[in-house]
Design a protein around this motif. Sequence first.
Motif, PDB file in Angstrom:
ATOM      1  N   THR A   1      -3.997  -6.453  -3.720  1.00 23.39           N
ATOM      2  CA  THR A   1      -4.480  -5.356  -2.887  1.00 23.39           C
ATOM      3  C   THR A   1      -6.004  -5.330  -3.020  1.00 23.39           C
ATOM      4  O   THR A   1      -6.529  -5.313  -4.135  1.00 23.39           O
ATOM      5  CB  THR A   1      -3.870  -4.022  -3.326  1.00 23.39           C
ATOM      6  N   SER A   2      -6.696  -5.352  -1.878  1.00 21.73           N
ATOM      7  CA  SER A   2      -8.143  -5.626  -1.896  1.00 21.73           C
ATOM      8  C   SER A   2      -8.926  -4.692  -0.978  1.00 21.73           C
ATOM      9  O   SER A   2      -8.355  -3.964  -0.159  1.00 21.73           O
ATOM     10  CB  SER A   2      -8.385  -7.085  -1.478  1.00 21.73           C
ATOM     11  N   VAL A   3     -10.235  -4.778  -1.126  1.00 22.67           N
ATOM     12  CA  VAL A   3     -11.169  -3.943  -0.369  1.00 22.67           C
ATOM     13  C   VAL A   3     -11.844  -4.784   0.712  1.00 22.67           C
ATOM     14  O   VAL A   3     -12.191  -5.946   0.472  1.00 22.67           O
ATOM     15  CB  VAL A   3     -12.234  -3.339  -1.300  1.00 22.67           C
ATOM     16  N   ALA A   4     -12.025  -4.193   1.880  1.00 20.20           N
ATOM     17  CA  ALA A   4     -12.673  -4.889   2.999  1.00 20.20           C
ATOM     18  C   ALA A   4     -13.743  -4.005   3.631  1.00 20.20           C
ATOM     19  O   ALA A   4     -13.646  -2.770   3.611  1.00 20.20           O
ATOM     20  CB  ALA A   4     -11.642  -5.270   4.055  1.00 20.20           C
ATOM     21  N   VAL A   5     -14.763  -4.663   4.187  1.00 20.97           N
ATOM     22  CA  VAL A   5     -15.788  -3.994   4.988  1.00 20.97           C
ATOM     23  C   VAL A   5     -16.034  -4.834   6.228  1.00 20.97           C
ATOM     24  O   VAL A   5     -15.525  -5.955   6.340  1.00 20.97           O
ATOM     25  CB  VAL A   5     -17.110  -3.814   4.194  1.00 20.97           C
ATOM     26  N   ARG A   6     -16.815  -4.315   7.152  1.00 15.91           N
ATOM     27  CA  ARG A   6     -17.184  -5.119   8.323  1.00 15.91           C
ATOM     28  C   ARG A   6     -18.001  -6.316   7.884  1.00 15.91           C
ATOM     29  O   ARG A   6     -18.706  -6.285   6.868  1.00 15.91           O
ATOM     30  CB  ARG A   6     -17.996  -4.288   9.326  1.00 15.91           C
ATOM     31  N   THR A   7     -17.942  -7.377   8.669  1.00 14.64           N
ATOM     32  CA  THR A   7     -18.667  -8.598   8.298  1.00 14.64           C
ATOM     33  C   THR A   7     -20.178  -8.375   8.264  1.00 14.64           C
ATOM     34  O   THR A   7     -20.890  -9.086   7.548  1.00 14.64           O
ATOM     35  CB  THR A   7     -18.348  -9.731   9.275  1.00 14.64           C
TER      36      THR A   7
ATOM     37  N   VAL B   1     -11.205  -1.042  10.968  1.00 12.36           N
ATOM     38  CA  VAL B   1     -12.472  -1.229  10.238  1.00 12.36           C
ATOM     39  C   VAL B   1     -13.430  -2.068  11.077  1.00 12.36           C
ATOM     40  O   VAL B   1     -14.612  -1.744  11.224  1.00 12.36           O
ATOM     41  CB  VAL B   1     -12.221  -1.910   8.873  1.00 12.36           C
ATOM     42  N   ALA B   2     -12.917  -3.149  11.635  1.00 17.27           N
ATOM     43  CA  ALA B   2     -13.761  -4.047  12.437  1.00 17.27           C
ATOM     44  C   ALA B   2     -14.348  -3.343  13.655  1.00 17.27           C
ATOM     45  O   ALA B   2     -15.473  -3.639  14.067  1.00 17.27           O
ATOM     46  CB  ALA B   2     -12.940  -5.259  12.876  1.00 17.27           C
ATOM     47  N   ALA B   3     -13.581  -2.420  14.224  1.00 19.59           N
ATOM     48  CA  ALA B   3     -14.015  -1.746  15.467  1.00 19.59           C
ATOM     49  C   ALA B   3     -14.868  -0.512  15.211  1.00 19.59           C
ATOM     50  O   ALA B   3     -15.434   0.057  16.149  1.00 19.59           O
ATOM     51  CB  ALA B   3     -12.785  -1.357  16.281  1.00 19.59           C
TER      52      ALA B   3
ATOM     53  N   VAL C   1      -8.061 -11.478   5.374  1.00 21.60           N
ATOM     54  CA  VAL C   1      -8.633 -12.788   5.694  1.00 21.60           C
ATOM     55  C   VAL C   1      -8.297 -13.266   7.106  1.00 21.60           C
ATOM     56  O   VAL C   1      -8.970 -14.160   7.627  1.00 21.60           O
ATOM     57  CB  VAL C   1      -8.208 -13.858   4.667  1.00 21.60           C
ATOM     58  N   VAL C   2      -7.286 -12.681   7.743  1.00 21.49           N
ATOM     59  CA  VAL C   2      -6.924 -13.116   9.102  1.00 21.49           C
ATOM     60  C   VAL C   2      -7.471 -12.189  10.178  1.00 21.49           C
ATOM     61  O   VAL C   2      -7.243 -12.421  11.365  1.00 21.49           O
ATOM     62  CB  VAL C   2      -5.388 -13.237   9.267  1.00 21.49           C
ATOM     63  N   THR C   3      -8.198 -11.141   9.782  1.00 26.25           N
ATOM     64  CA  THR C   3      -8.711 -10.182  10.755  1.00 26.25           C
ATOM     65  C   THR C   3     -10.171 -10.466  11.086  1.00 26.25           C
ATOM     66  O   THR C   3     -11.040 -10.373  10.214  1.00 26.25           O
ATOM     67  CB  THR C   3      -8.589  -8.743  10.217  1.00 26.25           C
ATOM     68  N   PRO C   4     -10.478 -10.821  12.344  1.00 25.98           N
ATOM     69  CA  PRO C   4     -11.873 -11.047  12.737  1.00 25.98           C
ATOM     70  C   PRO C   4     -12.688  -9.762  12.591  1.00 25.98           C
ATOM     71  O   PRO C   4     -12.199  -8.665  12.856  1.00 25.98           O
ATOM     72  CB  PRO C   4     -11.754 -11.453  14.216  1.00 25.98           C
TER      73      PRO C   4
END
Length: 379
Positions: A79-85, A152-154, A169-172
């Motif tokens: 389970t991990s943390v993500a931010v916009r690129t 998050v991406a939007a 990892v699969v989300t642009p």
Amino acid sequence: MTRLQFLSGGAANGIVSRVATGAGLEVAGSFGPVGAMRDKFLAGEACDLVILTHAQIAELTALARVDLLAVSDLGTVQTSVAVRTDAPPVDVSTPEGLRSALLAADAIHFPDPQKATAGIHFAKVLDALGIAGDVASRLHTHPGGLPAMAAVAASSGRPIGVTQATEIVVTPGVRLVASLPSPHGLATVYTAAVSAAAPNASAARAFLARLADSSTLRSEMGFEGAIVRRATRADERAVRELVFSILEHEYAIPPDPAKTDLDLFDLEAHYFARGGMFDVVVDPSGRITGCCGSYATSDEAIELRKMYVHRDLRGQGIGRRLLDRAIAFARGRGSKRVELETASVLKEAIAMYEKAGFVRQAQAPHVERCDRAYAMALS
């Protein structure tokens, strides 16, 4: 084009799509929180393959709702943390860093806190960090991890997301920052199985084999660690080398290829043909590092044999995964009792057996190198 129906946790969406494309197969069905997918499966929704957590697949195996011999892990997911690129660096390597990052975010996206593995866990993390009330107005829950990451991406501003690494990892438009820091981390083993009522059982089994063989792809898609899968004839030499090495070098017990260990020269005849199973542990490099087999000794009993794990993998839950799978198999085939024989020098294994509910028996073992007999009744 063959179409395979899936009921799967969202964590496996990416790898299923990649493997299916390579195999020329069409993917259909549902991908979402594992709790919801399990409920759909138990309610009778048709599918060829079901991909859930190890524990959930063990449950379905025990109920004989999946093909007892068509089960394979995909690996462990953090389970991990993500931010916009395009977001600035975020440090979540410590509980304090994670707390600060969450408090600084203007939106926190994560999957269903009732049905999704990551969502359930992250809700507990917020409580443990003492900030659930502080961020309540900024929490945004989603049906699964993939829509959470898409949000998050939007988003503009300073959004942050938490879900399984394989969904990040699969989300642009998003990047994986890191897994949740200790003691708040969560590692989930995902396992695939062919449904006992699969409309396309043969194609489903072939797909399962492709998943098990795709070690490089699994790693790229965020799956970590060793997997447990059904043994094949091609594994026999490596299994013998593992077992014989552990016996000789760790416990000074001579292997007995003419009698006690003769079964390792033909797994099909000694296990599968006798109503049993034999699983192997395969590490990310493809090396066999563990094994466990069982076969029927009567209409009501099944005997557990050749439970071994390489010392490098001990203490990581691998042995318990093998044991869970074997017990679930026994339940699924209708056995009333699981029996085993072991030696006193195998202290780690004995502790695991006793913790799992095995009770030492009074009778003497049949195998010469063993001095203890155990049994567990299956209610």
